[in-house]
Design a protein around this motif. Structure first.
Motif, PDB file in Angstrom:
ATOM      1  N   UNK A   1       0.832  -1.210   0.000  1.00  0.00           N
ATOM      2  CA  UNK A   1       0.000   0.000   0.000  1.00  0.00           C
ATOM      3  C   UNK A   1       0.864   1.256   0.000  1.00  0.00           C
ATOM      4  N   UNK A   2       1.937   1.204   0.831  1.00  0.00           N
ATOM      5  CA  UNK A   2       2.834   2.354   0.861  1.00  0.00           C
ATOM      6  C   UNK A   2       3.505   2.564  -0.501  1.00  0.00           C
ATOM      7  N   UNK A   3       3.893   1.453  -1.147  1.00  0.00           N
ATOM      8  CA  UNK A   3       4.496   1.569  -2.482  1.00  0.00           C
ATOM      9  C   UNK A   3       3.489   2.145  -3.499  1.00  0.00           C
ATOM     10  N   UNK A   4       2.218   1.689  -3.351  1.00  0.00           N
ATOM     11  CA  UNK A   4       1.180   2.215  -4.263  1.00  0.00           C
ATOM     12  C   UNK A   4       0.978   3.700  -4.047  1.00  0.00           C
ATOM     13  N   UNK A   5       0.978   4.086  -2.755  1.00  0.00           N
ATOM     14  CA  UNK A   5       0.842   5.515  -2.468  1.00  0.00           C
ATOM     15  C   UNK A   5       2.010   6.306  -3.055  1.00  0.00           C
ATOM     16  N   UNK A   6       3.200   5.709  -2.934  1.00  0.00           N
ATOM     17  CA  UNK A   6       4.384   6.387  -3.486  1.00  0.00           C
ATOM     18  C   UNK A   6       4.271   6.515  -5.007  1.00  0.00           C
ATOM     19  N   UNK A   7       3.812   5.439  -5.635  1.00  0.00           N
ATOM     20  CA  UNK A   7       3.647   5.479  -7.095  1.00  0.00           C
ATOM     21  C   UNK A   7       2.591   6.523  -7.491  1.00  0.00           C
ATOM     22  N   UNK A   8       1.491   6.525  -6.695  1.00  0.00           N
ATOM     23  CA  UNK A   8       0.449   7.533  -7.001  1.00  0.00           C
ATOM     24  C   UNK A   8       0.996   8.953  -6.848  1.00  0.00           C
ATOM     25  N   UNK A   9       1.784   9.125  -5.764  1.00  0.00           N
ATOM     26  CA  UNK A   9       2.384  10.450  -5.556  1.00  0.00           C
ATOM     27  C   UNK A   9       3.325  10.803  -6.692  1.00  0.00           C
ATOM     28  N   UNK A  10       4.055   9.763  -7.147  1.00  0.00           N
ATOM     29  CA  UNK A  10       4.994   9.988  -8.260  1.00  0.00           C
ATOM     30  C   UNK A  10       4.240  10.355  -9.534  1.00  0.00           C
ATOM     31  N   UNK A  11       3.133   9.639  -9.769  1.00  0.00           N
ATOM     32  CA  UNK A  11       2.346   9.965 -10.974  1.00  0.00           C
ATOM     33  C   UNK A  11       1.764  11.382 -10.881  1.00  0.00           C
ATOM     34  N   UNK A  12       1.308  11.685  -9.645  1.00  0.00           N
ATOM     35  CA  UNK A  12       0.768  13.046  -9.472  1.00  0.00           C
ATOM     36  C   UNK A  12       1.852  14.103  -9.680  1.00  0.00           C
ATOM     37  N   UNK A  13       3.035  13.793  -9.163  1.00  0.00           N
ATOM     38  CA  UNK A  13       4.148  14.738  -9.328  1.00  0.00           C
ATOM     39  C   UNK A  13       4.516  14.902 -10.802  1.00  0.00           C
ATOM     40  N   UNK A  14       4.508  13.759 -11.516  1.00  0.00           N
ATOM     41  CA  UNK A  14       4.815  13.822 -12.951  1.00  0.00           C
ATOM     42  C   UNK A  14       3.781  14.663 -13.698  1.00  0.00           C
ATOM     43  N   UNK A  15       2.478  14.431 -13.303  1.00  0.00           N
ATOM     44  CA  UNK A  15       1.438  15.226 -13.965  1.00  0.00           C
ATOM     45  C   UNK A  15       1.617  16.710 -13.674  1.00  0.00           C
ATOM     46  N   UNK A  16       1.901  16.975 -12.394  1.00  0.00           N
ATOM     47  CA  UNK A  16       2.105  18.390 -12.036  1.00  0.00           C
ATOM     48  C   UNK A  16       3.310  18.975 -12.760  1.00  0.00           C
ATOM     49  N   UNK A  17       4.338  18.136 -12.857  1.00  0.00           N
ATOM     50  CA  UNK A  17       5.544  18.610 -13.544  1.00  0.00           C
ATOM     51  C   UNK A  17       5.270  18.872 -15.036  1.00  0.00           C
TER      52      UNK A  17
ATOM     53  N   UNK B   1      12.032  13.157  -5.660  1.00  0.00           N
ATOM     54  CA  UNK B   1      10.921  12.198  -5.579  1.00  0.00           C
ATOM     55  C   UNK B   1      11.356  10.806  -6.016  1.00  0.00           C
ATOM     56  N   UNK B   2      12.211  10.766  -7.061  1.00  0.00           N
ATOM     57  CA  UNK B   2      12.718   9.463  -7.509  1.00  0.00           C
ATOM     58  C   UNK B   2      13.569   8.800  -6.431  1.00  0.00           C
ATOM     59  N   UNK B   3      14.381   9.662  -5.781  1.00  0.00           N
ATOM     60  CA  UNK B   3      15.203   9.113  -4.705  1.00  0.00           C
ATOM     61  C   UNK B   3      14.321   8.563  -3.581  1.00  0.00           C
ATOM     62  N   UNK B   4      13.281   9.360  -3.228  1.00  0.00           N
ATOM     63  CA  UNK B   4      12.378   8.902  -2.178  1.00  0.00           C
ATOM     64  C   UNK B   4      11.675   7.600  -2.566  1.00  0.00           C
ATOM     65  N   UNK B   5      11.271   7.562  -3.850  1.00  0.00           N
ATOM     66  CA  UNK B   5      10.599   6.350  -4.323  1.00  0.00           C
ATOM     67  C   UNK B   5      11.527   5.151  -4.231  1.00  0.00           C
ATOM     68  N   UNK B   6      12.789   5.362  -4.613  1.00  0.00           N
ATOM     69  CA  UNK B   6      13.752   4.256  -4.524  1.00  0.00           C
ATOM     70  C   UNK B   6      13.955   3.833  -3.078  1.00  0.00           C
ATOM     71  N   UNK B   7      14.035   4.880  -2.202  1.00  0.00           N
ATOM     72  CA  UNK B   7      14.206   4.556  -0.774  1.00  0.00           C
ATOM     73  C   UNK B   7      13.011   3.778  -0.246  1.00  0.00           C
ATOM     74  N   UNK B   8      11.800   4.195  -0.599  1.00  0.00           N
ATOM     75  CA  UNK B   8      10.595   3.521  -0.143  1.00  0.00           C
ATOM     76  C   UNK B   8      10.506   2.095  -0.694  1.00  0.00           C
ATOM     77  N   UNK B   9      10.918   1.939  -1.984  1.00  0.00           N
ATOM     78  CA  UNK B   9      10.927   0.585  -2.553  1.00  0.00           C
ATOM     79  C   UNK B   9      11.898  -0.316  -1.797  1.00  0.00           C
TER      80      UNK B   9
END
Length: 650
Positions: free
Chosen positions: A82-98, A122-130
């Motif tokens: 779930x945390x990974x999914x949230x991170x992915x969703x946040x990443x997708x949202x960040x990409x959209x915003x970007x 964000x990529x670093x955080x995503x890698x850390x969370x993964x």
């Protein structure tokens, strides 16, 4: 047999073995004495059933714990996903915003650069969370493997404990059967010994009766021989009298012939006197005197022969009387010696039996003491081993909890720099909560162990008191039985003494009658030999004969009374022997009743001890359940705190 100390008398690592212990045979009390009962077989079967149920419960508990561990691991994995999914969703949202910002602010390079920096962060955080999710999944897998291994080890330990308890139950059953076999053998040996003693007594009685019959036969033969000797002596006396009469008749004839010859000679002398002178007459007188002297010598020889015949008759009678008295005395001595030998043999047999019984009791007491010491040592060793195992498990749990808390705390500190203090506080609080839960669980286990140990000690005291009471009941029964046997034996001995006195009295009167009959026969013979005109001597002899006849008649009356008394004493002796046999059966019944009471006391105390231990275990289980509920609530609080800390770190 009296049951031996049960394994539940001291602390045991196996609760079910303590709760359903089997009373086994006690070597010192046994007195010996009953086979394995249906109740003992039922207890053994119940023990096996309890062991199987305990093993089944242990396996079910291990499976439940493993399932709970697997469920926790799955929950943690789901949480990580779930945390990974949230991170992915946040990443997708960040990409959209970007992308939106790039299309809207394509002209502003500074904003673009900032956006790229944010994207890289964000990529670093995503890698850390993964990476954190992978670590959590690996930890969950490790926990699941550890839980599985622990469950398998616990199941193996439960199987081993169940097998060990089954082996112990088999050993106890074998020991019970062996004790029963020994008791049965002892009973058979005692029965054989009693039968042998009875056979010895019967043989001794038969031998004494045979000796008595032989003595009676010998006395009868001697009396018959004496009577035959008297008859022969009478015949010889008659023949001697006839010979004396013939001698007297011959002497009389010879004297008559001599007188006739003397008369003839006198006539011839008279004729000669008339015809001759004095010289011839003197010669005739001398010849007549010589003839008279010859007749006197013949009469004297006849008197001497009669006197010698009377002396020979008296000597023969006296020899026959002496021989009869010697035979009677010899028979009495033989009977007394046989009686004394039988009594001595009986006393020796009793003494040997008592000595053998005392040695057997001492050996049984030593065996019982050794078995009790061995059982106590085994229980103490098992209790120490169980305590060490529980301490090791508690240390492992505490170490694992501390390790998990430390890792989570480190992850929280590394993941959240801004809220590190709050996350650390939450993690610390979660660790304290888990420690409190672990401490509560440990204290609950210790309290449960103390409760069960106290109950087992109380049960041991109850069993010890019951064993002492059982021993007292058995000893009282033995004392009562011994008193009954001694009283019956004293009555038999008294009756036997009375019978012996009656026998001796009858024998003494019989001997006096025979003595007076012999004196009567001698006096009658002397009376018959006395000259009829010798009134003085014949009167004295007649008085003596009357006196002897009166005494014989009186003694015969006394003998009749003594014979009746002897018959009465014999009947009384037989009656006392029957009474002794009945009393022996009563004594055996008293001993059996004592053993039954002893076994009842032991069985009741065993049931009470088992009930105490069962109640203590139930109370300990209830307390442990309540502590487990509290510990579970604390762990739940710790988990919530840990989630908050993890959330802050994320």
């Amino acid at each position: 047999p009296s049951p031996s100390p049960s394994p539940s008398a001291s602390p045991s690592p196996s609760p079910s073995a303590s709760a359903s212990a089997i009373p086994s045979a006690a070597p010192a009390q046994v007195e010996v004495d009953s086979l394995v009962t249906a109740e003992e077989v039922e207890i053994v079967q119940q023990l096996k059933k309890n062991i199987r149920e305990e093993a089944k419960a242990a396996r079910a508990e291990a499976a439940a714990k493993a399932a709970a561990t697997r469920a926790a691991a799955k929950a943690e994995a789901a949480k990580a996903k779930a945390e990974a999914a949230e991170a992915e969703a946040a990443e997708r949202a960040a990409k959209k915003a970007a992308a939106k910002e790039a299309t809207e602010d394509a002209k502003e390079a500074a904003e673009m650069k900032a956006l790229e920096q944010e994207l890289s962060e964000a990529a670093k955080k995503q890698a850390t969370m993964k990476k954190a999710a992978e670590q959590k999944a690996a930890k969950a897998a490790e926990k699941e493997a550890a839980a599985k291994e622990k469950a398998e080890a616990k199941e193996a330990a439960a199987r081993e404990a169940a097998e060990q308890r089954a082996a112990e139950a088999a050993k106890k059953e074998a020991a019970t059967k062996e004790a029963a076999a020994k008791k049965e053998a002892a009973a058979r040996e005692a029965a054989d010994q009693k039968a042998a003693e009875a056979a010895k007594k019967e043989a001794a009685a038969r031998e004494a009766a045979a000796k008595k019959d032989a003595a009676a036969r010998q006395a009868a033969e001697r009396r018959a021989a004496a009577a035959s000797a008297k008859e022969v002596a009478a015949r010889e006396a008659a023949e001697q009298k006839a010979a004396e009469a013939a001698k007297k008749e011959a002497a009389a004839k010879e004297a008559a012939a001599a007188k006739e010859a003397a008369a003839k000679e006198a006539a011839e002398a008279t004729a000669a006197r008339e015809a001759a002178k004095k010289g011839l007459a003197v010669a005739a007188k001398k010849e007549a005197a010589a003839a008279k002297e010859v007749a006197a010598a013949v009469n004297e020889e006849a008197a001497k022969a009669a006197a010698e015949q009377k002396a020979a008759e008296a000597a023969a009678k006296e020899a026959a009387a002496k021989e009869a008295a010697a035979a009677k005395e010899k028979a009495a001595n033989e009977a007394a010696a046989a009686k004394e030998a039988a009594a001595k043999e009986k006393a020796d047999a009793k003494e040997a039996a008592a000595k053998e019984a005392a040695e057997q009791k001492a050996a049984e007491a030593a065996k019982k003491e050794a078995a009790a010491k061995e059982a106590v040592a085994k229980k103490e060793a098992a209790a120490r081993e169980a305590a060490q195992q529980k301490a090791a498990e508690a240390a492992q749990k505490e170490a694992a909890a501390k390790e998990v808390a430390a890792k989570k705390e480190a992850a929280a500190k590394a993941a959240a720099d801004a809220k590190a203090a709050e996350a650390a506080a939450l993690a610390s609080k979660a660790a304290e909560t888990r420690e409190a839960a672990a401490k509560l669980t440990e204290e609950s286990e210790q309290e449960s162990a103390r409760t069960v140990a106290a109950a087992e000690n109380e049960a041991a005291i109850v069993l010890q008191t019951a064993r002492q009471e059982a021993t007292r009941l058995t000893e009282e029964a033995k004392a009562k039985a011994l008193a009954i046997e001694r009283e019956a034996e004293a009555r038999v001995n008294t009756a036997a003494d009375e019978f012996s006195k009656a026998e001796r009295l009858s024998a003494g009167i019989t001997a006096e009658i025979r003595t007076r009959e012999d004196a009567q026969a001698k006096t009658q013979a002397e009376f018959d030999r006395t000259f009829i005109l010798n009134f003085g001597k014949r009167g004295e002899l007649d008085k003596e004969l009357k006196r002897l006849k009166g005494e014989i008649k009186q003694l015969q009356k006394s003998l009749e009374k003594a014979s009746k008394a002897e018959d009465t004493a014999r009947a009384a002796l037989d009656k006392e022997r029957e009474y002794a046999t009945k009393q022996q059966a009563a004594a055996d019944n008293v001993i059996d009743a004592g053993r039954v009471s002893s076994n009842k006391v032991l069985l009741a105390s065993q049931n009470a001890a088992d009930k105490k231990i069962t109640q203590a275990k139930k109370a300990a289980a209830s307390a442990a359940k309540a502590s487990a509920t509290k510990a579970k609530a604390l762990l739940k609080d710790a988990e919530q705190l840990q989630r908050k800390a993890d959330s802050l770190a994320a």
